[in-house]
Design a protein around this motif. Structure first.
Motif, PDB file in Angstrom:
ATOM      1  N   VAL A  53      -1.837   0.318   3.827  1.00 21.00           N
ATOM      2  CA  VAL A  53      -0.813   1.056   3.099  1.00 21.00           C
ATOM      3  C   VAL A  53      -0.226   0.122   2.048  1.00 21.00           C
ATOM      4  O   VAL A  53      -0.324  -1.096   2.151  1.00 21.00           O
ATOM      5  CB  VAL A  53       0.306   1.581   4.037  1.00 21.00           C
ATOM      6  N   ARG A  54       0.404   0.709   1.078  1.00 22.69           N
ATOM      7  CA  ARG A  54       1.059  -0.104   0.046  1.00 22.69           C
ATOM      8  C   ARG A  54       2.186  -0.915   0.672  1.00 22.69           C
ATOM      9  O   ARG A  54       2.832  -0.488   1.626  1.00 22.69           O
ATOM     10  CB  ARG A  54       1.598   0.787  -1.065  1.00 22.69           C
ATOM     11  N   TYR A 109       5.520   0.774   0.991  1.00 22.16           N
ATOM     12  CA  TYR A 109       5.548   1.745   2.086  1.00 22.16           C
ATOM     13  C   TYR A 109       5.738   1.026   3.419  1.00 22.16           C
ATOM     14  O   TYR A 109       6.564   1.433   4.245  1.00 22.16           O
ATOM     15  CB  TYR A 109       4.249   2.553   2.083  1.00 22.16           C
TER      16      TYR A 109
END
Length: 59
Positions: free
Chosen positions: A26-27, A30
């Protein structure tokens, strides 16, 4: 109380034989939001993911 070297070896052996890591990418932003929300809720990201995976398996 600190673990003895024998306890550490036993823990590491158990982990190597019985545990694995599931992950997803995930980023960073995030991930930071998730970690912060978990902290606010007094829980961990691991426990959140495990709960959701348990619910998924119960379907």
């Amino acid at each position: 109380m600190a673990l003895t070297e024998a306890q550490k070896r036993a823990n590491n052996k158990y982990i190597a034989e019985h545990m694995t890591v599931l992950g997803c990418k995930v980023r960073k932003e995030y991930a930071d939001k998730v970690r912060e929300k978990a902290k606010e809720e007094g829980t961990s990201v691991n426990s959140i993911l495990k709960r959701v995976l348990d619910e998924f398996l119960e379907k």
